[in-house]
Design a protein around this motif. Structure first.
Motif, PDB file in Angstrom:
ATOM      1  N   MET A   6       8.286 -10.981  14.705  1.00 12.41           N
ATOM      2  CA  MET A   6       8.130 -12.054  13.717  1.00 12.41           C
ATOM      3  C   MET A   6       6.917 -11.819  12.821  1.00 12.41           C
ATOM      4  O   MET A   6       6.962 -12.093  11.627  1.00 12.41           O
ATOM      5  CB  MET A   6       8.042 -13.411  14.414  1.00 12.41           C
ATOM      6  N   TRP A   7       5.830 -11.291  13.392  1.00  8.68           N
ATOM      7  CA  TRP A   7       4.651 -10.953  12.592  1.00  8.68           C
ATOM      8  C   TRP A   7       5.028  -9.946  11.508  1.00  8.68           C
ATOM      9  O   TRP A   7       4.689 -10.114  10.336  1.00  8.68           O
ATOM     10  CB  TRP A   7       3.546 -10.398  13.496  1.00  8.68           C
ATOM     11  N   LEU A   8       5.760  -8.896  11.914  1.00 12.42           N
ATOM     12  CA  LEU A   8       6.155  -7.864  10.947  1.00 12.42           C
ATOM     13  C   LEU A   8       7.135  -8.427   9.919  1.00 12.42           C
ATOM     14  O   LEU A   8       7.019  -8.138   8.724  1.00 12.42           O
ATOM     15  CB  LEU A   8       6.764  -6.667  11.670  1.00 12.42           C
TER      16      LEU A   8
ATOM     17  N   ARG B 123       7.053  -7.587   0.327  1.00 16.91           N
ATOM     18  CA  ARG B 123       8.214  -6.959  -0.309  1.00 16.91           C
ATOM     19  C   ARG B 123       9.406  -7.924  -0.255  1.00 16.91           C
ATOM     20  O   ARG B 123      10.357  -7.718   0.499  1.00 16.91           O
ATOM     21  CB  ARG B 123       8.580  -5.642   0.393  1.00 16.91           C
ATOM     22  N   PRO B 124       9.378  -8.988  -1.067  1.00 17.26           N
ATOM     23  CA  PRO B 124      10.470  -9.965  -1.031  1.00 17.26           C
ATOM     24  C   PRO B 124      11.822  -9.396  -1.457  1.00 17.26           C
ATOM     25  O   PRO B 124      12.859 -10.027  -1.243  1.00 17.26           O
ATOM     26  CB  PRO B 124      10.003 -11.072  -1.980  1.00 17.26           C
TER      27      PRO B 124
ATOM     28  N   THR C 153      -6.057  -0.753   9.475  1.00 18.74           N
ATOM     29  CA  THR C 153      -5.199  -0.972   8.316  1.00 18.74           C
ATOM     30  C   THR C 153      -4.221   0.190   8.260  1.00 18.74           C
ATOM     31  O   THR C 153      -4.625   1.352   8.273  1.00 18.74           O
ATOM     32  CB  THR C 153      -6.031  -1.041   7.025  1.00 18.74           C
ATOM     33  N   VAL C 154      -2.932  -0.134   8.229  1.00 19.20           N
ATOM     34  CA  VAL C 154      -1.883   0.869   8.287  1.00 19.20           C
ATOM     35  C   VAL C 154      -1.081   0.838   7.003  1.00 19.20           C
ATOM     36  O   VAL C 154      -0.567  -0.226   6.611  1.00 19.20           O
ATOM     37  CB  VAL C 154      -0.950   0.606   9.500  1.00 19.20           C
ATOM     38  N   ARG C 155      -0.970   1.989   6.358  1.00 16.49           N
ATOM     39  CA  ARG C 155      -0.179   2.084   5.131  1.00 16.49           C
ATOM     40  C   ARG C 155       1.177   2.698   5.450  1.00 16.49           C
ATOM     41  O   ARG C 155       1.257   3.799   5.983  1.00 16.49           O
ATOM     42  CB  ARG C 155      -0.887   2.938   4.092  1.00 16.49           C
ATOM     43  N   LEU C 156       2.222   1.933   5.156  1.00 16.70           N
ATOM     44  CA  LEU C 156       3.582   2.432   5.306  1.00 16.70           C
ATOM     45  C   LEU C 156       3.952   3.101   3.986  1.00 16.70           C
ATOM     46  O   LEU C 156       3.974   2.452   2.943  1.00 16.70           O
ATOM     47  CB  LEU C 156       4.542   1.292   5.634  1.00 16.70           C
ATOM     48  N   PRO C 157       4.228   4.408   4.015  1.00 17.53           N
ATOM     49  CA  PRO C 157       4.427   5.171   2.781  1.00 17.53           C
ATOM     50  C   PRO C 157       5.730   4.822   2.065  1.00 17.53           C
ATOM     51  O   PRO C 157       6.557   4.080   2.582  1.00 17.53           O
ATOM     52  CB  PRO C 157       4.439   6.622   3.273  1.00 17.53           C
ATOM     53  N   GLU C 158       5.891   5.402   0.882  1.00 18.77           N
ATOM     54  CA  GLU C 158       7.122   5.252   0.107  1.00 18.77           C
ATOM     55  C   GLU C 158       8.306   5.667   0.965  1.00 18.77           C
ATOM     56  O   GLU C 158       8.174   6.580   1.776  1.00 18.77           O
ATOM     57  CB  GLU C 158       7.071   6.128  -1.158  1.00 18.77           C
ATOM     58  N   PRO C 159       9.398   5.028   0.842  1.00 23.18           N
ATOM     59  CA  PRO C 159       9.761   3.994  -0.115  1.00 23.18           C
ATOM     60  C   PRO C 159       9.416   2.576   0.335  1.00 23.18           C
ATOM     61  O   PRO C 159       9.744   1.612  -0.341  1.00 23.18           O
ATOM     62  CB  PRO C 159      11.277   4.160  -0.227  1.00 23.18           C
TER      63      PRO C 159
ATOM     64  N   ILE D 177       4.048  -0.610   1.928  1.00 24.55           N
ATOM     65  CA  ILE D 177       3.426  -1.833   2.440  1.00 24.55           C
ATOM     66  C   ILE D 177       2.169  -1.426   3.196  1.00 24.55           C
ATOM     67  O   ILE D 177       2.165  -0.428   3.906  1.00 24.55           O
ATOM     68  CB  ILE D 177       4.380  -2.595   3.392  1.00 24.55           C
ATOM     69  N   THR D 178       1.106  -2.221   3.055  1.00 28.03           N
ATOM     70  CA  THR D 178      -0.114  -2.022   3.827  1.00 28.03           C
ATOM     71  C   THR D 178      -0.256  -3.182   4.796  1.00 28.03           C
ATOM     72  O   THR D 178      -0.192  -4.345   4.397  1.00 28.03           O
ATOM     73  CB  THR D 178      -1.347  -1.917   2.905  1.00 28.03           C
TER      74      THR D 178
END
Length: 192
Positions: free
Chosen positions: A51-53, A61-62, A171-177, A180-181
């Motif tokens: 649920m957090w994610l 990213r709506p 802090t985690v950066r989810l890369p393209e595509p 999201i950070t």
């Protein structure tokens, strides 16, 4: 020793799908590397992490949707069947798809470890390979045992070329595509 890709499966994919259709609702089955596996039913902390994610994805990213417990065709030639804890896809892209959908259009697969004996093999070894072989650009593993988040990306040849492991709180950066950070500080609360 016979290479993993040449082992005889326990049954055909079609036989697995028939077995899975008739399994009780309290049992979740997967077909990974030619073997039937039982997936643990999530506990409360697992559900809270999901649920957090979900909330983070909806805020940041709506245009995307994080669907829970989604069946995917994975592995080489789509001969595997994995039930991801979550799949991130463009809004509306699962319309008309069956129980075991092709992975095309899936931007990210998510797994949250469970406290069972199969977690290491399933979530840390077999699923990354299956998701990479299916061409899923990002695999996010939230590892409660290690209190870490692992981001896999750059699938090529059935493996992810890049893997980054960061502790809960980073802090985690989810890369393209995905792009999201995430501030993972709240995950510390659900490490148990």
């Amino acid at each position: 020793m016979t290479p993993r890709t040449e082992r005889q499966p326990q049954m055909s994919v079609e036989e697995f799908e028939q077995l899975e259709r008739h399994a009780p609702e309290t049992v979740w089955l997967e077909f990974i590397n030619g073997k039937v596996q039982v997936k643990s039913v999530p506990d409360g902390n697992h559900s809270e992490i999901y649920m957090w994610l979900l909330e983070r994805c909806m805020q940041l990213r709506p245009d995307l949707r994080l669907h829970p417990e989604r069946g995917l065709r994975t592995e080489a030639y789509r001969r595997g069947r994995a039930r991801a804890d979550g799949v991130l896809v463009p809004k509306g892209s699962l319309k008309g798809r069956g129980e075991w959908a092709e992975a095309d259009g899936v931007l990210m697969a998510v797994e949250i470890t469970s406290h069972d004996s199969d977690t290491n093999r399933r979530d840390r070894v077999e699923k990354p390979d299956g998701y990479a072989a299916a061409g899923i650009p990002v695999y996010l593993l939230i590892d409660r045992d290690e209190c870490a988040v692992v981001v896999f990306n750059q699938p090529e040849g059935g493996r992810y070329r890049h893997e980054e492991k960061l502790p809960f709180g980073a802090t985690v950066r989810l890369p393209e595509p995905v792009n999201i950070t995430l501030d993972t500080e709240p995950l510390k609360e659900f490490a148990d």
